[in-house]
Design an enzyme around this catalytic site. Structure first.
Site, mmCIF file in Angstrom:
data_model
loop_
_atom_site.group_PDB
_atom_site.id
_atom_site.type_symbol
_atom_site.label_atom_id
_atom_site.label_comp_id
_atom_site.label_asym_id
_atom_site.label_seq_id
_atom_site.Cartn_x
_atom_site.Cartn_y
_atom_site.Cartn_z
ATOM 1 N NE ARG A 59 -3.960 -2.337 0.723
ATOM 2 C CZ ARG A 59 -4.069 -3.279 -0.028
ATOM 3 N NH1 ARG A 59 -2.308 -3.824 -0.308
ATOM 4 N NH2 ARG A 59 -4.878 -4.614 0.134
ATOM 5 C CG HIS B 132 -1.969 0.499 -7.985
ATOM 6 N ND1 HIS B 132 -2.508 1.202 -6.694
ATOM 7 C CD2 HIS B 132 -2.022 -1.131 -7.739
ATOM 8 C CE1 HIS B 132 -3.176 0.120 -6.053
ATOM 9 N NE2 HIS B 132 -3.022 -1.240 -6.449
#
Length: 313
Positions: free
Chosen positions: A228, A276
């Protein structure tokens, strides 16, 4: 019984969802979240990415929410989320393998110092350089030994890396030495030539990668963050990169996404960013997973990979 979907990508259409679900649950009606004629009373399942705040709470007969990603922060940040409804994290073998491949690629780029060649090519420069370490004498430390972490560790091991693992609770695997808890973190970090972060996002892991912890890595180590964005304290990362204590930081996740155009990460010679994309399951694989879960749930069996409200992952 109807499933409502909010696609992760704008290119995904209602027909795409219907065609894929028809292969697994042909009698399940599918609707999109923004259908002006949506019958909220009929919705029992939701498969969503970044739902509008309050949308899920507006569905009175909702049974299960399926996240389109392994992370669920884009759902749990909704202050109106109906917490009596189980929230299921996405987990497909396809995405798990993609993650392992991405981390392996970054690890090999680190060992072979490939970013030097990338920068030299951008400036049309012939720049030779030494490669002081091989895979066989490189230790990769994997933080987080869940679905992604364990499979990634196995892939690295099969590729010839020495692998060690760290997690909050104790694990045991015959192919790697495992560390656990805060009291063993420093020893784990001190051995990690390459540090891979695949931790869940919790209060305890927020900014866990800071100047203190990154400073405990061996000089010249590399960081691969595919967990994250909030795991990394970005200003501290810049300091350890500028000091050359870290050779490289391979970053696929960020506290703010998309990464702002004025971020220093775009131009830093030791930072390699990807948008991502380390582990994006295809719609086909995601719907197969959701369909299987619905079949089990309707048969009275337990759901898998349910978000734990207490543990926050």
């Amino acid at each position: 019984m109807t499933l409502v979907a909010k696609p992760e990508y704008s290119t995904q259409t209602l027909d795409d969802y219907r065609q894929q679900f028809a292969q697994h649950l042909p009698n399940l009606p599918i609707a999109l979240w923004n259908d002006p004629n949506l019958d909220v009373e009929s919705i029992q399942y939701a498969m969503v990415c970044r739902p509008e705040p309050g949308f899920l709470a507006s569905l009175p007969n909702l049974k299960v929410v399926f996240s389109t990603g392994a992370g669920v922060e884009h759902i749990t940040r909704d202050p109106h989320y109906p917490w009596h409804v189980p929230l299921v994290r996405m987990h497909t073998q396809e995405a798990t393998q993609q993650m392992a491949e991405h981390v392996l690629m970054c690890s090999m780029m680190s060992v072979r110092r490939y970013p030097i060649a990338m920068r030299a090519q951008q400036h049309s420069q012939w720049q030779d350089y030494e490669i002081p370490r091989s895979i066989a004498n490189t230790t990769v430390g994997v933080m987080g030994l869940g679905n992604f972490g364990l499979h990634t560790a196995q892939q690295l091991h099969r590729s010839g890396f020495n692998v060690i693992g760290w997690s909050r609770s104790r694990h045991a695997h015959d192919f790697m030495e495992c560390y656990a808890g805060q009291e063993e973190l420093a020893d784990f970090l001190s051995r990690s030539h390459i540090l891979v972060c695949l931790l869940p996002r919790t209060d305890a892991t927020h900014h866990i990668l800071n100047q203190h912890t990154l400073g405990q890595l061996p000089a010249g180590a590399s960081l691969i963050n595919v967990g994250r964005g909030a795991h990394v304290k970005t200003d501290d990362l810049r300091a350890v990169l500028d000091s050359q204590h870290l050779s490289y930081a391979f970053l696929d996740v960020f506290e703010q996404e998309p990464l702002p155009a004025d971020s220093w990460l775009w131009q830093h010679p030791s930072a390699i960013t990807t948008p991502h994309v380390a582990a994006n399951a295809t719609l086909e694989a995601s719907i197969h997973y959701v369909s299987e879960q619905i079949r089990h749930f309707e048969a009275g069996e337990s759901l898998r990979n349910v978000y734990d409200v207490q543990q926050k992952y």
